[in-house]
Scaffold this active site. Structure first.
Site, mmCIF file in Angstrom:
data_model
loop_
_atom_site.group_PDB
_atom_site.id
_atom_site.type_symbol
_atom_site.label_atom_id
_atom_site.label_comp_id
_atom_site.label_asym_id
_atom_site.label_seq_id
_atom_site.Cartn_x
_atom_site.Cartn_y
_atom_site.Cartn_z
ATOM 1 N N CYS A 137 -25.286 12.670 -10.883
ATOM 2 C CA CYS A 137 -25.000 11.397 -11.550
ATOM 3 C C CYS A 137 -24.540 10.362 -10.540
ATOM 4 O O CYS A 137 -23.363 10.322 -10.179
ATOM 5 C CB CYS A 137 -23.945 11.613 -12.643
ATOM 6 S SG CYS A 137 -23.528 10.119 -13.547
ATOM 7 N N CYS A 140 -21.895 7.922 -11.721
ATOM 8 C CA CYS A 140 -20.549 8.504 -11.784
ATOM 9 C C CYS A 140 -19.951 8.662 -10.385
ATOM 10 O O CYS A 140 -18.788 8.355 -10.167
ATOM 11 C CB CYS A 140 -20.586 9.889 -12.429
ATOM 12 S SG CYS A 140 -21.660 10.040 -13.845
ATOM 13 N N ASP A 141 -20.736 9.163 -9.455
ATOM 14 C CA ASP A 141 -20.177 9.619 -8.186
ATOM 15 C C ASP A 141 -20.574 8.779 -6.967
ATOM 16 O O ASP A 141 -20.055 9.003 -5.876
ATOM 17 C CB ASP A 141 -20.607 11.082 -7.923
ATOM 18 C CG ASP A 141 -20.064 12.029 -8.994
ATOM 19 O OD1 ASP A 141 -19.034 11.695 -9.596
ATOM 20 O OD2 ASP A 141 -20.684 13.085 -9.236
HETATM 21 P P1 FAD Z 1 -21.737 16.232 -23.927
HETATM 22 O O1 FAD Z 1 -20.578 15.708 -23.158
HETATM 23 O O2 FAD Z 1 -22.889 16.817 -23.185
HETATM 24 O O3 FAD Z 1 -21.185 17.309 -24.963
HETATM 25 C C1 FAD Z 1 -22.060 18.117 -25.683
HETATM 26 C C2 FAD Z 1 -21.236 19.044 -26.565
HETATM 27 O O4 FAD Z 1 -22.110 19.737 -27.454
HETATM 28 C C3 FAD Z 1 -20.444 20.111 -25.811
HETATM 29 O O5 FAD Z 1 -19.143 20.163 -26.324
HETATM 30 C C4 FAD Z 1 -21.197 21.408 -26.143
HETATM 31 O O6 FAD Z 1 -20.336 22.545 -26.157
HETATM 32 C C5 FAD Z 1 -21.713 21.085 -27.526
HETATM 33 N N1 FAD Z 1 -22.861 21.874 -27.946
HETATM 34 C C6 FAD Z 1 -24.116 21.922 -27.386
HETATM 35 N N2 FAD Z 1 -24.887 22.805 -28.059
HETATM 36 C C7 FAD Z 1 -24.114 23.320 -29.056
HETATM 37 C C8 FAD Z 1 -24.342 24.283 -30.083
HETATM 38 N N3 FAD Z 1 -25.517 24.905 -30.233
HETATM 39 N N4 FAD Z 1 -23.314 24.608 -30.926
HETATM 40 C C9 FAD Z 1 -22.121 23.976 -30.804
HETATM 41 N N5 FAD Z 1 -21.860 23.028 -29.869
HETATM 42 C C10 FAD Z 1 -22.850 22.725 -28.999
HETATM 43 N N6 FAD Z 1 -20.209 9.449 -17.612
HETATM 44 C C11 FAD Z 1 -19.397 8.392 -17.400
HETATM 45 O O7 FAD Z 1 -19.368 7.462 -18.213
HETATM 46 N N7 FAD Z 1 -18.567 8.338 -16.318
HETATM 47 C C12 FAD Z 1 -18.500 9.339 -15.412
HETATM 48 O O8 FAD Z 1 -17.741 9.257 -14.435
HETATM 49 C C13 FAD Z 1 -19.333 10.478 -15.620
HETATM 50 N N8 FAD Z 1 -19.290 11.505 -14.747
HETATM 51 C C14 FAD Z 1 -20.094 12.597 -14.966
HETATM 52 C C15 FAD Z 1 -20.024 13.650 -14.068
HETATM 53 C C16 FAD Z 1 -20.799 14.757 -14.264
HETATM 54 C C17 FAD Z 1 -20.697 15.905 -13.281
HETATM 55 C C18 FAD Z 1 -21.679 14.836 -15.394
HETATM 56 C C19 FAD Z 1 -22.501 16.073 -15.616
HETATM 57 C C20 FAD Z 1 -21.764 13.782 -16.280
HETATM 58 C C21 FAD Z 1 -20.979 12.649 -16.073
HETATM 59 N N9 FAD Z 1 -21.021 11.557 -16.925
HETATM 60 C C22 FAD Z 1 -20.198 10.489 -16.743
HETATM 61 C C23 FAD Z 1 -21.936 11.541 -18.099
HETATM 62 C C24 FAD Z 1 -21.136 11.901 -19.362
HETATM 63 O O9 FAD Z 1 -20.397 13.073 -19.130
HETATM 64 C C25 FAD Z 1 -22.082 12.102 -20.535
HETATM 65 O O10 FAD Z 1 -22.837 10.914 -20.724
HETATM 66 C C26 FAD Z 1 -21.309 12.389 -21.812
HETATM 67 O O11 FAD Z 1 -20.477 13.519 -21.652
HETATM 68 C C27 FAD Z 1 -22.247 12.634 -22.989
HETATM 69 O O12 FAD Z 1 -21.453 12.919 -24.086
HETATM 70 P P2 FAD Z 1 -22.001 13.680 -25.366
HETATM 71 O O13 FAD Z 1 -20.843 13.721 -26.303
HETATM 72 O O14 FAD Z 1 -23.258 13.075 -25.833
HETATM 73 O O15 FAD Z 1 -22.394 15.149 -24.882
#
Ligand code: FAD
Ligand code: NAP
Length: 326
Positions: A137, A140-141
């Protein structure tokens, strides 16, 4: 006895989208149940410094931010359940979700917030260097590589956008692509080729992430030319793998409309999926922005859409008295 929970709204996923949906739904009196999945807190629990989530002047930690979101969701009346859902039945009401251990969840409405995971090259040395120079990302980094040398791996829109973005921080950006032409849109390619601070290594793949120094950090990449097989080393401090994302939608194949990249299709400007009463938010429906704040934003939208749907629903809702919390 197998556990069973009946509720007006299940939120599937505990990243920024899921917790934000829960906060709004709980405050609307829907007593939502969040099913956390195997990554409680979602992708941000895999990172350290978060500097772009609004509201915090100082650097905050991803895991801490997610603990705060969970605490806020619980504080306003969300029930949190640790389970991983393995099958869904969205063909009849109430919707039914089945957990890993056989627990059953019945819900009048569902907010899907299962996120998307970046694809990695799956090299052991890459795994070792995650958080020490290997990232997926740039937004992010990238900031951490100000004035340093960086590489981006991939040839799609994301890779090209990340390479261009990284020029805000670095004067030495190298794009490594496995073919001799890019998949990215022409307009992005034109910008990339015109940029004086970006070099391209064609027909090449990363063979190894090279570590060095104390504390250990990325110092280079061994790059293999796929045509000649020869390996050469390039010096870099950061390597951004941008070879695509995989939305967590396997569970919904055949139940909901997915797009050509397997993201959940929503009605533009809303979180409505192809099944009334099922809403999608966060990275699972967004292949462009993929940020914590945009995930939180669509989580809010999904809760508001669900609240409206439930208020107008003409089917027999799960009666309050039947609601059980395992
Ligand atoms: P996610 O955070 O992906 O959460 C998905 C959830 O769904 C998890 O809790 C998982 O357990 C659950 N899940 C999946 N399948 C199932 C299932 N079958 N049953 C039950 N639960 C399930 N964004 C920023 O804005 N700033 C940053 O600095 C930043 N840094 C990042 C650094 C890294 C290393 C990464 C990988 C991403 C970063 N991001 C950052 C991006 C950000 O983390 C994502 O955009 C954000 O987390 C997406 O949120 P979400 O709620 O859609 O899904
Ligand atoms: P993508 O289009 O699937 O491109 C992935 C790139 O990574 C391809 O160039 C691919 O090479 C390469 N790749 C895949 N696996 C690899 C491996 N194991 N080793 C080395 N290279 C590998 O993914 P994306 O760029 O993340 O885009 C995903 C979707 O989001 C696309 O629909 C894209 O258009 C969209 N998107 C749009 C925008 C925008 O509109 N501004 C921005 C970002 C993303 P090959 O080319 O050889 O297959």
């Amino acid at each position: 006895m197998t556990n069973s929970i009946s509720t007006r709204l299940v939120v599937l996923g505990s990243g920024p989208a899921g917790y934000t949906a829960a906060i709004y739904a709980a405050r609307a009196g829907l007593s939502p149940v969040v099913i956390q999945g195997i990554q409680p807190g979602g992708q941000l629990t895999t990172t350290t410094d978060v500097e772009n989530y609004p509201g915090f002047r100082d650097v905050i930690q991803g895991p801490w931010l997610m603990e705060e979101m969970q605490a806020q969701a619980e504080h306003v009346g969300t029930k949190i359940v640790w389970d991983h859902i393995t099958s869904v039945d969205l063909s009849r009401r109430p919707f039914r979700l089945t957990g890993d251990g056989g627990a059953q969840y019945f819900a009048d409405s569902l907010v899907i917030a299962t996120g998307a995971q970046a694809k990695w090259l799956n090299l052991p040395s890459e795994e070792h260097m995650k958080g020490r120079g290997a990232s997926a990302c740039a937004t992010c980094d990238g900031f951490f590589y100000r004035g340093k040398k960086v590489a981006v791996i991939g040839g799609g829109n994301t890779a090209v956008e990340e390479a261009l973005y990284l020029t805000n921080h670095s004067h030495d950006v190298t794009l490594i692509h496995r073919r001799d032409s890019l998949r990215a849109e022409k307009i992005l390619q034109d910008r990339l080729f015109a940029h004086p601070n970006i070099k391209i290594i064609w027909d090449s793949e990363v063979a190894e992430f090279v570590a060095g120094g104390t504390p250990e950090a990325l110092v280079g990449l061994d790059v293999r030319n796929v045509k000649s097989g020869s390996i050469s080393r390039i010096d870099v401090d950061g390597a951004f793998v941008a070879i695509g994302h995989k939305p967590a939608t396997e569970l919904f194949r055949g139940h909901l409309d997915l797009d050509e990249d397997n993201y959940i299709r929503v009605e533009p400007g809303t979180t409505h999926t192809s099944v009334p009463g099922v809403f999608a938010s966060g990275d699972v429906m967004d292949k462009i922005y993929r940020q914590a704040v945009t995930a939180a934003g669509t989580g809010c939208m999904a809760a508001l859409d669900a609240e409206k749907f439930l208020a107008e629903a003409d089917f027999e809702a799960i009666p309050q008295a039947a609601m059980q919390h395992a």
